[in-house]
Design a protein around this motif. Sequence first.
Motif, PDB file in Angstrom:
ATOM      1  N   LYS A  94      47.554  40.185  18.003  1.00  0.00           N
ATOM      2  CA  LYS A  94      46.516  39.226  18.655  1.00  0.00           C
ATOM      3  C   LYS A  94      45.269  39.841  18.634  1.00  0.00           C
ATOM      4  CE  LYS A  94      48.828  35.356  20.163  1.00  0.00           C
ATOM      5  NZ  LYS A  94      48.390  33.990  19.996  1.00  0.00           N
ATOM      6  N   TYR A  95      45.092  41.115  18.572  1.00  0.00           N
ATOM      7  CA  TYR A  95      43.988  41.798  18.778  1.00  0.00           C
ATOM      8  C   TYR A  95      42.965  41.594  17.609  1.00  0.00           C
ATOM      9  CZ  TYR A  95      40.622  45.477  19.958  1.00  0.00           C
ATOM     10  OH  TYR A  95      39.582  46.154  20.276  1.00  0.00           O
ATOM     11  N   ARG A  96      43.644  41.284  16.352  1.00  0.00           N
ATOM     12  CA  ARG A  96      42.799  40.938  15.314  1.00  0.00           C
ATOM     13  C   ARG A  96      41.910  39.709  15.443  1.00  0.00           C
ATOM     14  NH1 ARG A  96      44.964  43.082  10.482  1.00  0.00           N
ATOM     15  NH2 ARG A  96      46.973  44.231  10.741  1.00  0.00           N
ATOM     16  N   ILE A 156      39.465  40.551  18.839  1.00  0.00           N
ATOM     17  CA  ILE A 156      37.905  41.331  18.373  1.00  0.00           C
ATOM     18  C   ILE A 156      36.953  40.575  17.477  1.00  0.00           C
ATOM     19  CG2 ILE A 156      39.325  42.880  16.736  1.00  0.00           C
ATOM     20  CD1 ILE A 156      36.725  44.276  19.296  1.00  0.00           C
ATOM     21  N   SER A 157      37.732  39.705  16.445  1.00  0.00           N
ATOM     22  CA  SER A 157      36.969  39.141  15.547  1.00  0.00           C
ATOM     23  C   SER A 157      36.035  38.070  16.311  1.00  0.00           C
ATOM     24  CB  SER A 157      37.866  38.197  14.549  1.00  0.00           C
ATOM     25  OG  SER A 157      37.149  37.949  13.415  1.00  0.00           O
ATOM     26  N   GLY A 159      46.308  37.472  25.687  1.00  0.00           N
ATOM     27  CA  GLY A 159      45.345  37.880  27.163  1.00  0.00           C
ATOM     28  C   GLY A 159      45.174  39.233  27.014  1.00  0.00           C
ATOM     29  N   LYS A 160      46.193  40.231  26.710  1.00  0.00           N
ATOM     30  CA  LYS A 160      45.907  41.434  26.501  1.00  0.00           C
ATOM     31  C   LYS A 160      44.930  42.004  25.703  1.00  0.00           C
ATOM     32  CE  LYS A 160      48.515  45.931  26.043  1.00  0.00           C
ATOM     33  NZ  LYS A 160      50.114  46.482  25.864  1.00  0.00           N
ATOM     34  N   ALA A 214      39.616  43.773  24.148  1.00  0.00           N
ATOM     35  CA  ALA A 214      38.336  43.685  23.119  1.00  0.00           C
ATOM     36  C   ALA A 214      37.295  43.436  24.100  1.00  0.00           C
ATOM     37  CB  ALA A 214      38.597  42.448  22.203  1.00  0.00           C
ATOM     38  N   ALA A 215      37.245  42.828  25.098  1.00  0.00           N
ATOM     39  CA  ALA A 215      36.051  42.577  26.084  1.00  0.00           C
ATOM     40  C   ALA A 215      35.902  43.944  26.607  1.00  0.00           C
ATOM     41  CB  ALA A 215      36.863  41.636  27.230  1.00  0.00           C
ATOM     42  N   ARG A 216      36.787  44.757  27.270  1.00  0.00           N
ATOM     43  CA  ARG A 216      36.415  46.035  27.739  1.00  0.00           C
ATOM     44  C   ARG A 216      35.712  47.079  26.703  1.00  0.00           C
ATOM     45  NH1 ARG A 216      40.917  50.321  29.796  1.00  0.00           N
ATOM     46  NH2 ARG A 216      41.246  50.670  27.576  1.00  0.00           N
ATOM     47  N   THR A 217      36.273  46.720  25.337  1.00  0.00           N
ATOM     48  CA  THR A 217      35.807  47.603  24.419  1.00  0.00           C
ATOM     49  C   THR A 217      33.940  47.385  24.040  1.00  0.00           C
ATOM     50  OG1 THR A 217      37.700  47.661  23.216  1.00  0.00           O
ATOM     51  CG2 THR A 217      35.814  48.309  21.895  1.00  0.00           C
ATOM     52  N   LEU A 218      33.609  45.746  24.269  1.00  0.00           N
ATOM     53  CA  LEU A 218      32.554  45.478  24.010  1.00  0.00           C
ATOM     54  C   LEU A 218      31.658  45.294  25.352  1.00  0.00           C
ATOM     55  CD1 LEU A 218      32.978  42.890  21.177  1.00  0.00           C
ATOM     56  CD2 LEU A 218      32.603  45.706  21.160  1.00  0.00           C
ATOM     57  N   GLY A 219      32.150  45.773  26.695  1.00  0.00           N
ATOM     58  CA  GLY A 219      31.650  45.411  27.650  1.00  0.00           C
ATOM     59  C   GLY A 219      31.289  44.187  28.113  1.00  0.00           C
TER      60      GLY A 219
END
Lengths: 320, 320
Positions: free
Chosen positions: B52-54, B57-58, B81-82, B87-92
Amino acid sequence: MAVTLESIKEAQLKIAPYIVETPLLRADALDEFLGCEVYLKLENMQVTQSFKYRGAISKMLTLSMEEKQNGIITASSGNHGKAVAHAARTLGITATVVVPDTASPFKVGAIKQLGATVIECDVTERFAMSARLAEAHGYTLFHPYDDAEIIMGQGTAGLEIMSQHPALDTVIVPTSGGGLLGGILTAIKQSKADISILGAEPHNMPRYSESLAQKKRVKVESTSTIADALVTDQPGERNFPIVQMYADGMLKASETSISKATKLLLMEGKILAEPSGAISLAAILDGSYLPAADEKVCFVISGGNVGFEQLAQLETVQYE
Amino acid sequence: MAVTLESIKEAQLKIAPYIVETPLLRADALDEFLGCEVYLKLENMQVTQSFKYRGAISKMLTLSMEEKQNGIITASSGNHGKAVAHAARTLGITATVVVPDTASPFKVGAIKQLGATVIECDVTERFAMSARLAEAHGYTLFHPYDDAEIIMGQGTAGLEIMSQHPALDTVIVPTSGGGLLGGILTAIKQSKADISILGAEPHNMPRYSESLAQKKRVKVESTSTIADALVTDQPGERNFPIVQMYADGMLKASETSISKATKLLLMEGKILAEPSGAISLAAILDGSYLPAADEKVCFVISGGNVGFEQLAQLETVQYE
């Protein structure tokens, strides 16, 4: 026959049809826990779920027709016995395995399932007993590590590591009698590869750390460890000089760290190993070795023979 | 923007610095159990332990500055959700995740730990609720699968599979809404690779099998399944036509087979997956698909988010 790079290459050709070239994985998820670039050499995915099959089948293939007919015997804490039993069955040879009372019931069950005869005895008696029975019955004795052919077989893991990732900085190898470590050291160091190689052993049974410090083969007290595959009390006679000549260091890991490492590898790395197989990670968790952040460290995961029930022991273990 | 091979290649370049190129393993030990040559695409080793991270983050990388400031919302049974929270945390970016009451507490805990706001609701209400909240607060809605950008992201797994092993015969993909399957189908079929691609879904919620049979998007009854990541009751609007056009078949797996597959993968394959992630193996155990003995089958292991306590459920499961 001496253990040399050349002899290990010959063993590799010979055993290729029987073994698995196990994966060498980049395990990104473990970097933050171990503080380096993590690679895993997955010998828990080898035939019989441990590296021991390399040596067992290698030696089995050297037997004469007469030796094959007389059958073989070995002493083993489990993984070597399972490997020997499997190799014997593959080649149609009768096998007897002497197991110590410290062996996991899971492993002993697997050996029996492979058709070998199992004899139990005290952990300190196992080599003497297997030698006696070999003499009495004409069996060929398969020492689990103190044997040139076995060391050559285990060394094939080192050849694979180099071909799968030639640019590693460090390899950490679970160590008991020294068969796997001796084989990997010979393969990699005689190839002149610029890779640092460290052994990892239980803090409870530091036979190599003590022996290296005293520059002779020391026998340590036989105590219990969750790393049930690493219970040899003294370095092998053929193994020790190789380790002394080539090893870049010997690390120790506590029982707590071995449990933590096993759970960390499972929950974050998604790989199931037996505690002995995770001891190379444990040595880092213990602070026994501090890698650089960009150091490419290959952890040899030596085995995966662990029963489902045994996993319950990890329930309360916290690795963070 | 249409989902095409070209757009998936663009997504791959964009997300490369953020994701893991997960291993594609040959898993010899599983051949005898699954009756084919077994390969595993290990998305349980992806960031956040699922594919799901793919997609997350995309899509996150396409947001405008204003959208980033307003925050995002999504509905998810856990893995999406995870992934979105990470991804949200990574990009603030601020993230809200609506989770169904069927979600595993382990997954919900992980989402909270990543700093996202979690709202719980009935499983059938989750998409409506997230849409309402998006409208009310100006959040950008991240649909877990019915979104071109998400499908493209998931499709990057297909590009990796082809580059890691171009000679596969078959790929089996865990399927719920159809994001992963749609992405992999587009990547592989538009590359004209001669690979058969099958979906696998729980027997309890056969939304794709039913929809393909009726040639329209059918909503199935929402029942419970141990495969807690595969609980969508209807194929996605964008996903269904892709699956209809390209898929070579849709397999079903029973609850018993899903449990067996999870334990088999762990004990013999040495890989820890969540039940949903092992459903592709389950379909074979179920006899839903009978591969040829020399068929090279790649099982996509879609996720590994499973709590240690959940493993206890597998204790009495027999896979032989």
